[in-house]
Design a protein around this motif. Structure first.
Motif, PDB file in Angstrom:
ATOM      1  N   THR A 173       0.818  -1.217   0.000  1.00  0.00           N
ATOM      2  CA  THR A 173       0.000   0.000   0.000  1.00  0.00           C
ATOM      3  C   THR A 173       0.849   1.262   0.000  1.00  0.00           C
ATOM      4  O   THR A 173       0.311   2.355  -0.185  1.00  0.00           O
ATOM      5  N   THR A 174       2.161   1.126   0.245  1.00  0.00           N
ATOM      6  CA  THR A 174       3.054   2.291   0.224  1.00  0.00           C
ATOM      7  C   THR A 174       4.357   1.921  -0.471  1.00  0.00           C
ATOM      8  O   THR A 174       4.911   0.847  -0.229  1.00  0.00           O
ATOM      9  N   VAL A 175       4.848   2.832  -1.305  1.00  0.00           N
ATOM     10  CA  VAL A 175       6.101   2.582  -2.013  1.00  0.00           C
ATOM     11  C   VAL A 175       6.946   3.846  -2.022  1.00  0.00           C
ATOM     12  O   VAL A 175       6.414   4.961  -1.975  1.00  0.00           O
ATOM     13  N   LEU A 176       8.276   3.661  -2.064  1.00  0.00           N
ATOM     14  CA  LEU A 176       9.151   4.738  -2.517  1.00  0.00           C
ATOM     15  C   LEU A 176       9.529   4.401  -3.950  1.00  0.00           C
ATOM     16  O   LEU A 176      10.242   3.419  -4.202  1.00  0.00           O
ATOM     17  N   ASP A 177       9.018   5.192  -4.877  1.00  0.00           N
ATOM     18  CA  ASP A 177       9.379   5.004  -6.284  1.00  0.00           C
ATOM     19  C   ASP A 177      10.705   5.724  -6.523  1.00  0.00           C
ATOM     20  O   ASP A 177      10.758   6.948  -6.540  1.00  0.00           O
ATOM     21  N   VAL A 178      11.760   4.928  -6.654  1.00  0.00           N
ATOM     22  CA  VAL A 178      13.076   5.506  -6.931  1.00  0.00           C
ATOM     23  C   VAL A 178      13.131   5.758  -8.438  1.00  0.00           C
ATOM     24  O   VAL A 178      13.516   4.914  -9.229  1.00  0.00           O
ATOM     25  N   SER A 179      12.679   6.956  -8.777  1.00  0.00           N
ATOM     26  CA  SER A 179      12.399   7.300 -10.162  1.00  0.00           C
ATOM     27  C   SER A 179      13.630   7.986 -10.755  1.00  0.00           C
ATOM     28  O   SER A 179      13.962   9.104 -10.392  1.00  0.00           O
ATOM     29  N   ILE A 468      -6.957  -1.996   1.205  1.00  0.00           N
ATOM     30  CA  ILE A 468      -7.569  -0.704   1.526  1.00  0.00           C
ATOM     31  C   ILE A 468      -6.469   0.331   1.714  1.00  0.00           C
ATOM     32  O   ILE A 468      -5.486   0.071   2.415  1.00  0.00           O
ATOM     33  N   VAL A 469      -6.608   1.475   1.060  1.00  0.00           N
ATOM     34  CA  VAL A 469      -5.631   2.562   1.179  1.00  0.00           C
ATOM     35  C   VAL A 469      -6.366   3.827   1.612  1.00  0.00           C
ATOM     36  O   VAL A 469      -7.308   4.255   0.943  1.00  0.00           O
ATOM     37  N   ALA A 470      -5.931   4.396   2.717  1.00  0.00           N
ATOM     38  CA  ALA A 470      -6.572   5.608   3.262  1.00  0.00           C
ATOM     39  C   ALA A 470      -8.089   5.427   3.335  1.00  0.00           C
ATOM     40  O   ALA A 470      -8.858   6.308   2.965  1.00  0.00           O
TER      41      ALA A 470
END
Ligand SMILES: [Zn+2]
Length: 513
Positions: A173-179, A468-470
């Motif tokens: 449900t949470t990511v750090l997108d290392v873009s 479920i997210v937020a």
């Protein structure tokens, strides 16, 4: 989704995809006749529903675990976790036979590379001159110097969206997108829009691109902050990429901008990529930047003891990508060093060019790697001759990781390492309702004898039934809601075709193995 605070609207260059985002993608899909519908308008202010009768693993010691309990969700937040919650008029999600726990957090994923999935299933980071199938193709030459250079903004968008939906479907449900694809401001805007349209919590990691004329890294962070991240209270937040191997001139600027904007700084630290010297300079205090609790370092393979102690004392965080580090020759995941220093990692998937990005693969890989090493350490303290075949571990032997440890890494620690510990990572009243329902009645899990044990040692993404997210139901009884996956897949395949053609890489389903 249109009510989300950071949904900023359609972009002309994203016409096709944005049309999907505006209608098919984010509108609720009709549930099948046999299934009850999800709670109506979930996540909206004032809407209440109860997740009733599940085995609840809160991951918050102050809340505890329950063989059977209810979770009351009100709007975006968790309102209560208790053996029985009475909420007259609230909708009910029947969670009997389900494990209810926080959604998983991945602290390092390169979502833009979804089009190259499994292209490097054998591939190392770099060509080691062996002439083996693992040396070529490899990550440095074929991904970063190859495919990455030919991405258009629309490629960034559909790759990040599809990869993100895949992880959402798997309970992340949470990511750090290392873009790392910021060839232009249009590329950056496409990457952020994809995270927003995915509808999960994300930190957008604004890293460099290929540095072509017109690229605006790192200074464009100020525009990005103003346009996309006016508030910290958003589903998608900003993290600065501050790679040390880009050279002093660049990293001193990126770190300074991050601190000016008050956002965290993430950076890779890979000894086998040649990064150790600059990290030694940081530890020596001669690099021109100061490490603090706002730093997240990724991998930390092959780093000196001095660097480790400096980072520990500064309160810096570390993300380990166990499977990728082992497979692509970053080095042995430094989990024993972290245990020795009293540190704990978060977990990260890194790249689907080489390995699946689901949380079960990450947790199991961490368990397997650490226990292989420690078990052999203990055996080596004996002599394999009875009674010395089964020695009691000598004092100072690292503790074996447990399923509880890796669950903490994959939830609580991940949230904390992204600066989101007050918002997500545990089922705590007052926090955002980011949670998953895992099917413990499934063929690969029943009968349920241990909640943490079943999640880590038995489950896979097929057991992720509801996400479920937020407060908003994004996956319902096995089906992702509001995503036209057939259409998105075709767009991703078209993007893949463009990328292979433009990079001059033949498409061949059996050649890269
Ligand atoms: Zn990485």
């Amino acid at each position: 989704m249109t009510s989300r605070k950071n949904h900023v609207g359609r972009r002309a260059f994203l016409k096709t995809s944005a049309a999907v985002a505006g209608t098919g993608l984010l509108a609720a899909s009709p549930a099948s006749a046999a299934e009850p519908p999800p709670p109506k308008d979930s996540g909206r202010r004032g809407r209440r529903y109860v997740v009733r009768g599940g085995a609840v693993m809160s991951m918050d010691p102050a809340v505890g675990d329950f063989e059977t309990a209810d979770v009351l969700v009100e709007g975006e937040r968790i309102a209560a976790v208790a053996p029985r919650v009475d909420a007259p008029g609230a909708d009910v999600i029947d969670a009997r036979g389900r494990i209810v726990m926080p959604g998983f957090v991945d602290t390092h994923h390169h979502l833009f590379e979804t089009a190259e999935r499994a292209f490097l299933a054998n591939g190392l980071l770099l060509d080691d001159g062996s002439g083996s199938p693992s040396a070529r193709p490899n990550y440095g030459e074929h991904i970063l110097q190859g495919f990455a250079r030919v991405y258009r903004p629309q490629d960034v968008y559909v790759n990040a969206l599809f990869g993100g939906l895949s992880q959402l479907d798997a309970g992340v449900t949470t990511v750090l997108d290392v873009s790392q694809i910021h060839h232009s401001p249009e590329h950056s805007d496409a990457a952020v829009q994809a995270l927003i349209d995915t509808g999960r919590r994300a930190a957008f990691g604004y890293f460099e691109g290929d540095g072509r004329p017109g690229a605006r890294y790192p200074e464009d962070a100020r525009r990005i902050r103003e346009r996309w991240f006016p508030s910290d209270d958003q589903l998608v937040t900003l993290v600065m990429g501050g790679e040390l191997h880009l050279g002093r001139e660049t990293y001193t600027r990126s770190w300074a901008i991050a601190r000016e904007l008050g956002v965290r700084i993430a950076a890779h630290s890979v000894g086998s990529w040649g990064m150790r010297p600059v990290f030694d300079e940081i530890a020596a205090g001669t690099a021109g930047v100061r490490v603090g609790p706002d730093n997240l370092f990724i991998h930390m393979t092959g780093m000196s003891d001095r660097t480790w102690k400096t980072f520990r004392d500064a309160g810096a965080q570390v993300s380990l990508a166990f499977p990728i580090e082992m497979v692509m020759r970053h080095g042995t995941p430094p989990i024993l060093k972290m245990q020795e220093l009293g540190m704990e990692p978060s977990l990260s998937s890194d790249v689907e060019t080489t390995m699946a990005a689901d949380p079960f693969t990450l947790m199991r890989s961490a368990m397997i790697m650490q226990r292989m090493v420690v078990n052999q350490l203990v055996l080596d303290q004996g002599d394999l001759v009875p009674p010395g075949n089964w020695p009691t571990p000598a004092e100072g032997t690292p503790e074996l990781l447990t399923v509880r440890d890796v669950l903490r890494y994959a939830t609580v620690n991940g949230a904390a390492h992204l600066g989101l510990g007050a918002r997500t990572g545990t089922l705590t009243p007052g926090k955002q309702a980011d949670l998953v329902l895992l099917d413990a009645t499934a063929l690969n899990v029943a009968p349920l004898n241990s909640v943490p044990g079943a999640v880590v040692s038995l489950m896979d993404r097929t057991n992720v039934e509801t996400v479920i997210v937020a407060g908003r139901v994004r996956k319902w009884r096995g089906r992702l809601l509001g995503a036209d996956l057939g259409r998105l897949r075709r767009e991703l395949e078209a993007s893949r075709d463009h990328l292979f053609r433009a990079a001059g890489v033949p498409q061949d389903l059996f050649a890269y193995s």
